[in-house]
Design a protein around this motif. Structure first.
Motif, PDB file in Angstrom:
ATOM      1  N   ASN A  38      -4.630  -3.741  -3.232  1.00  0.00           N
ATOM      2  CA  ASN A  38      -5.484  -3.018  -3.565  1.00  0.00           C
ATOM      3  C   ASN A  38      -6.194  -3.182  -5.140  1.00  0.00           C
ATOM      4  O   ASN A  38      -6.252  -2.234  -5.760  1.00  0.00           O
ATOM      5  N   ASP A  39      -6.745  -4.149  -4.799  1.00  0.00           N
ATOM      6  CA  ASP A  39      -8.037  -4.439  -5.387  1.00  0.00           C
ATOM      7  C   ASP A  39      -9.083  -3.310  -4.652  1.00  0.00           C
ATOM      8  O   ASP A  39      -9.510  -2.767  -3.795  1.00  0.00           O
ATOM      9  N   GLN A  40      -9.831  -2.664  -6.216  1.00  0.00           N
ATOM     10  CA  GLN A  40     -10.648  -1.489  -5.441  1.00  0.00           C
ATOM     11  C   GLN A  40     -11.372  -1.524  -5.467  1.00  0.00           C
ATOM     12  O   GLN A  40     -13.098  -0.760  -5.384  1.00  0.00           O
ATOM     13  N   THR A  41     -12.535  -2.980  -5.126  1.00  0.00           N
ATOM     14  CA  THR A  41     -13.947  -3.337  -5.212  1.00  0.00           C
ATOM     15  C   THR A  41     -14.905  -2.836  -3.599  1.00  0.00           C
ATOM     16  O   THR A  41     -14.105  -3.471  -2.712  1.00  0.00           O
ATOM     17  N   ARG A  58     -14.369  -3.512   2.305  1.00  0.00           N
ATOM     18  CA  ARG A  58     -13.237  -4.192   0.700  1.00  0.00           C
ATOM     19  C   ARG A  58     -14.329  -5.639   1.152  1.00  0.00           C
ATOM     20  O   ARG A  58     -14.605  -6.185   1.116  1.00  0.00           O
ATOM     21  N   THR A  87       1.106 -10.207  -1.198  1.00  0.00           N
ATOM     22  CA  THR A  87       0.289 -10.201  -2.612  1.00  0.00           C
ATOM     23  C   THR A  87       2.049  -8.686  -2.696  1.00  0.00           C
ATOM     24  O   THR A  87       1.941  -8.051  -2.253  1.00  0.00           O
ATOM     25  N   THR A 101      -8.905 -10.293  -0.967  1.00  0.00           N
ATOM     26  CA  THR A 101      -7.851 -10.153  -2.765  1.00  0.00           C
ATOM     27  C   THR A 101      -7.298  -9.691  -2.055  1.00  0.00           C
ATOM     28  O   THR A 101      -7.113  -8.848  -1.039  1.00  0.00           O
ATOM     29  N   PRO A 102      -5.836  -9.129  -3.301  1.00  0.00           N
ATOM     30  CA  PRO A 102      -4.596  -7.955  -2.746  1.00  0.00           C
ATOM     31  C   PRO A 102      -5.417  -6.715  -2.256  1.00  0.00           C
ATOM     32  O   PRO A 102      -6.613  -5.938  -2.318  1.00  0.00           O
ATOM     33  N   THR A 120       2.001  -5.209 -12.390  1.00  0.00           N
ATOM     34  CA  THR A 120       1.724  -4.640 -12.964  1.00  0.00           C
ATOM     35  C   THR A 120       2.196  -3.119 -13.141  1.00  0.00           C
ATOM     36  O   THR A 120       3.532  -3.152 -12.691  1.00  0.00           O
ATOM     37  N   LEU A 139      -5.341   3.909  -8.534  1.00  0.00           N
ATOM     38  CA  LEU A 139      -5.712   2.566  -7.437  1.00  0.00           C
ATOM     39  C   LEU A 139      -5.391   3.647  -6.172  1.00  0.00           C
ATOM     40  O   LEU A 139      -6.094   4.121  -5.125  1.00  0.00           O
ATOM     41  N   ASP A 155      -5.955  -9.096   4.750  1.00  0.00           N
ATOM     42  CA  ASP A 155      -4.764 -10.073   3.271  1.00  0.00           C
ATOM     43  C   ASP A 155      -3.808  -8.649   3.499  1.00  0.00           C
ATOM     44  O   ASP A 155      -3.832  -8.048   3.995  1.00  0.00           O
TER      45      ASP A 155
END
Length: 259
Positions: free
Chosen positions: A199-202, A192, A163, A196-197, A17, A25, A148
């Protein structure tokens, strides 16, 4: 917001990325940036051939012998530790408004908890809260799964899914002493999506409840909401926390932990 839930298996992820997305992020997350501090003039960390031995950190009033429950943790939080958890990372905050803490790893052996290792640590620069919100610069009190991991550096042999991504790096407009904070990170499963990684922002509970709260490398002072420890501590935890043992973090100031 999710509190305690199951954890996933040990897989490896590779992410490519941009540094621009990294800045966005991080600004949205619990580790969203430092207050001004003097610039560090040292050279970046390098991988050492041999890591220094851990120096045991003792908690006043906490017995290191095998314990029937996690030391210093009262009934309210103790009952939130999943029955199948065999690894607990306890974060003992020095005080409600303090950024200083001690992290201790415990392992379940038979019917009791055994202290494995401990390290000095930092938490949110304004201390702790039982009602965390984005930008309050306090770490949330509670019990959260650890599912994670990741970082800027190559996988050091993590058991949790790892990740590696340049998007996790701290922005270079931050003081130099913060640049290596996210070389290694372990996501704390506060608001969260697990699996997921980091830094996933969900944010299942909404952005006002904060998120992006990690264990990461220490820069010598308080964080925006994360918990930080030394590089050798992060490497040890990455190699030791095992999804098959359902690791959780129990974190808070001593008064809230013992309630």
């Amino acid at each position: 917001m999710r509190g305690v839930a199951g954890v996933g298996g040990g897989v490896r992820r590779t992410a490519v990325t941009t540094t621009a997305s990294a800045a966005l992020l991080l600004l949205l997350g619990g580790c969203g940036g430092p207050e001004p501090v003097p610039a560090h003039t040292g050279t970046p960390d390098t991988e050492a051939a041999a890591e220094p031995a851990d120096r045991p950190t003792r908690i006043p009033g906490v017995d290191d012998r095998l314990q029937p429950r996690v030391p210093g943790v009262g009934t309210r939080l103790q009952r939130r530790v999943p029955a199948d958890s065999r690894q607990v990372l306890a974060v003992y905050g020095d005080g409600r408004n303090s950024a200083d803490a001690t992290v201790v790893l415990y392992a379940k052996r038979g019917s009791g908890w055994d202290r494995v290792r401990g390290w000095p640590a930092h938490n949110g620069r304004k201390g702790w809260t039982t009602d965390h919100h984005e930008g309050d610069r306090r770490s949330p009190v509670g019990v959260f799964t650890l599912s994670d991991a990741g970082g800027v550096l190559p996988d050091p042999g993590a058991r949790l899914p790892y990740t590696r991504s340049a998007a996790i790096a701290a922005p270079r407009w931050w003081p130099r002493s913060y640049w290596h904070d996210f070389d290694y990170v372990i996501a704390i499963d506060y608001n969260r999506v697990e699996g997921t990684p980091p830094n996933d922002q969900t944010r299942p509970g909404g952005y006002s409840k904060g998120g992006g709260i990690w264990l990461h490398m220490d820069h010598g002072s308080g964080t925006s909401a994360c918990v930080s420890v030394s590089k050798e501590a992060m490497r040890y935890l990455l190699r030791t926390l095992d999804p098959d043992r359902h690791p959780v973090v129990v974190m808070g100031d001593r008064a809230d932990l013992s309630a």
